[in-house]
Write a protein that holds these residues in place. Structure first.
Motif, PDB file in Angstrom:
ATOM      1  N   GLY A  85       0.740  -1.373   0.049  1.00  0.00           N
ATOM      2  CA  GLY A  85      -0.070   0.084  -0.067  1.00  0.00           C
ATOM      3  C   GLY A  85       0.821   1.181   0.071  1.00  0.00           C
ATOM      4  N   LYS A  86       2.007   1.413   0.659  1.00  0.00           N
ATOM      5  CA  LYS A  86       2.712   2.560   0.686  1.00  0.00           C
ATOM      6  C   LYS A  86       3.818   2.820  -0.368  1.00  0.00           C
ATOM      7  N   TYR A  87       3.734   1.937  -1.324  1.00  0.00           N
ATOM      8  CA  TYR A  87       4.762   1.663  -2.489  1.00  0.00           C
ATOM      9  C   TYR A  87       3.887   2.088  -3.603  1.00  0.00           C
ATOM     10  N   GLU A  88       4.648   2.743  -4.665  1.00  0.00           N
ATOM     11  CA  GLU A  88       3.954   3.015  -6.014  1.00  0.00           C
ATOM     12  C   GLU A  88       4.270   2.072  -6.909  1.00  0.00           C
ATOM     13  N   HIS A  89       5.395   1.103  -6.770  1.00  0.00           N
ATOM     14  CA  HIS A  89       5.650   0.117  -7.871  1.00  0.00           C
ATOM     15  C   HIS A  89       6.682  -0.863  -6.878  1.00  0.00           C
ATOM     16  N   VAL A  90       6.318  -2.143  -7.164  1.00  0.00           N
ATOM     17  CA  VAL A  90       7.142  -3.205  -6.848  1.00  0.00           C
ATOM     18  C   VAL A  90       7.457  -4.303  -7.693  1.00  0.00           C
ATOM     19  N   VAL A  91       8.839  -4.467  -7.899  1.00  0.00           N
ATOM     20  CA  VAL A  91       9.129  -5.570  -8.918  1.00  0.00           C
ATOM     21  C   VAL A  91      10.381  -6.415  -8.416  1.00  0.00           C
ATOM     22  N   GLU A  92      10.220  -7.572  -8.879  1.00  0.00           N
ATOM     23  CA  GLU A  92      11.475  -8.523  -8.360  1.00  0.00           C
ATOM     24  C   GLU A  92      12.097  -9.221  -9.662  1.00  0.00           C
ATOM     25  N   GLY A  93      13.313  -9.390  -9.526  1.00  0.00           N
ATOM     26  CA  GLY A  93      14.153 -10.070 -10.598  1.00  0.00           C
ATOM     27  C   GLY A  93      15.113 -10.884  -9.993  1.00  0.00           C
ATOM     28  N   SER A  94      16.182 -11.346 -10.858  1.00  0.00           N
ATOM     29  CA  SER A  94      17.107 -12.368 -10.380  1.00  0.00           C
ATOM     30  C   SER A  94      18.459 -11.879 -11.027  1.00  0.00           C
ATOM     31  N   VAL A  95      19.641 -12.340  -9.785  1.00  0.00           N
ATOM     32  CA  VAL A  95      20.917 -12.014 -10.377  1.00  0.00           C
ATOM     33  C   VAL A  95      21.683 -13.074 -10.081  1.00  0.00           C
ATOM     34  N   GLY A 126      25.964 -17.474  -5.531  1.00  0.00           N
ATOM     35  CA  GLY A 126      24.898 -18.002  -5.830  1.00  0.00           C
ATOM     36  C   GLY A 126      23.823 -17.165  -6.793  1.00  0.00           C
ATOM     37  N   ARG A 127      22.633 -17.686  -6.924  1.00  0.00           N
ATOM     38  CA  ARG A 127      21.603 -16.798  -7.488  1.00  0.00           C
ATOM     39  C   ARG A 127      20.660 -16.175  -6.365  1.00  0.00           C
ATOM     40  N   TYR A 128      20.484 -14.840  -6.536  1.00  0.00           N
ATOM     41  CA  TYR A 128      19.768 -14.206  -5.639  1.00  0.00           C
ATOM     42  C   TYR A 128      18.477 -13.636  -6.273  1.00  0.00           C
ATOM     43  N   ARG A 129      17.304 -13.535  -5.314  1.00  0.00           N
ATOM     44  CA  ARG A 129      16.151 -12.803  -5.784  1.00  0.00           C
ATOM     45  C   ARG A 129      16.369 -11.375  -5.403  1.00  0.00           C
ATOM     46  N   ASP A 133      14.501 -18.636  -8.514  1.00  0.00           N
ATOM     47  CA  ASP A 133      13.401 -18.275  -9.484  1.00  0.00           C
ATOM     48  C   ASP A 133      14.276 -17.083 -10.292  1.00  0.00           C
ATOM     49  N   ARG A 134      14.074 -17.008 -11.590  1.00  0.00           N
ATOM     50  CA  ARG A 134      14.563 -16.359 -12.556  1.00  0.00           C
ATOM     51  C   ARG A 134      13.621 -15.311 -13.268  1.00  0.00           C
ATOM     52  N   GLU A 135      12.380 -15.317 -13.001  1.00  0.00           N
ATOM     53  CA  GLU A 135      11.354 -14.594 -13.745  1.00  0.00           C
ATOM     54  C   GLU A 135      11.185 -13.167 -13.151  1.00  0.00           C
ATOM     55  N   ARG A 136      11.233 -12.305 -14.130  1.00  0.00           N
ATOM     56  CA  ARG A 136      10.858 -10.965 -13.887  1.00  0.00           C
ATOM     57  C   ARG A 136       9.279 -10.885 -13.508  1.00  0.00           C
ATOM     58  N   LYS A 137       8.915 -10.102 -12.180  1.00  0.00           N
ATOM     59  CA  LYS A 137       7.581 -10.072 -11.859  1.00  0.00           C
ATOM     60  C   LYS A 137       7.177  -8.697 -11.333  1.00  0.00           C
ATOM     61  N   VAL A 138       6.322  -8.169 -12.048  1.00  0.00           N
ATOM     62  CA  VAL A 138       5.810  -7.037 -11.320  1.00  0.00           C
ATOM     63  C   VAL A 138       4.719  -7.362 -10.334  1.00  0.00           C
ATOM     64  N   LEU A 139       4.923  -6.907  -8.980  1.00  0.00           N
ATOM     65  CA  LEU A 139       3.974  -7.187  -8.063  1.00  0.00           C
ATOM     66  C   LEU A 139       2.823  -6.157  -7.616  1.00  0.00           C
ATOM     67  N   LYS A 140       3.503  -4.900  -8.339  1.00  0.00           N
ATOM     68  CA  LYS A 140       2.618  -3.841  -8.158  1.00  0.00           C
ATOM     69  C   LYS A 140       2.948  -2.701  -9.161  1.00  0.00           C
TER      70      LYS A 140
END
Length: 186
Positions: free
Chosen positions: A105-115, A141-144, A175-182
């Motif tokens: 609620g307090k964020y305007e945009h939330v996204v996840e990715g992998s590196v 290693g791989r990180y979210r 998890d490697r997929e880019r996901k827009v959560l908001k």
């Protein structure tokens, strides 16, 4: 372009001992937090492996989907799109387990990715001169990576200063997929 070095985590005896002690101390805490306050340009900065081999210069890195998601990425580099042209204010949190925050609620945009961080060192770089803003020792290693953006709505993208602020969390995950959560509605 800077020298990318090699992907092995080779250090001398003294450096090994210091690195080992730092890694042990990191395991004793539930998380490690860094406050970031730096200048970049062109509304972007990067989180990457210190020995990255990916490139951000081709059209697939900042394609239309990446622009909408506010996150470009290759195997070992994440590009973070920011609202203001130059000044970045953010916090970076290393977590041992997945980020469990669900109230956006307090964020305007939330996204996840992998590196993938292979060299034992994660870096935050500004753009375009790739000045190292932060170096942190990590377990290879791989990180979210989750980026929370807030106060971005009324920022002029051509001005150096804005009200925008970012919270970045990192944790080990495959998890490697880019996901827009908001999604930010412009």
């Amino acid at each position: 372009m800077r020298d990318i070095g090699n992907n092995n985590c080779k250090v001398g005896k003294t450096s090994f001992l210091l690195t080992f002690l730092l890694l042990i101390s990191c395991l004793c805490f539930s998380q490690t937090k860094y406050n970031l306050d730096f200048f970049t340009t062109h509304n972007q900065f990067y989180l990457c492996d210190s020995a990255f081999t990916g490139t951000t210069g081709d059209t697939s890195f900042w394609n239309k989907d990446a622009q909408m998601a506010r996150l470009g990425n290759t195997e070992d580099i994440i590009g973070i799109k920011v609202a203001s042209f130059g000044h970045v204010k953010a916090e970076l949190n290393f977590l041992h387990t997945a980020d469990t925050e669900k109230d956006f609620g307090k964020y305007e945009h939330v996204v996840e990715g992998s590196v993938k961080l292979s060299s034992c060192i994660m870096e935050i770089l500004n753009f375009p001169d790739t000045k190292i803003i932060l170096k942190a020792i990590v377990t290879p290693g791989r990180y979210r990576v989750r980026i929370y953006s807030y106060a971005i709505k009324n920022v002029n993208p051509e001005e150096d200063e804005g009200t925008d602020h970012y919270k970045i969390t990192l944790w080990p995950a495959e998890d490697r997929e880019r996901k827009v959560l908001k999604a930010f509605k412009e």
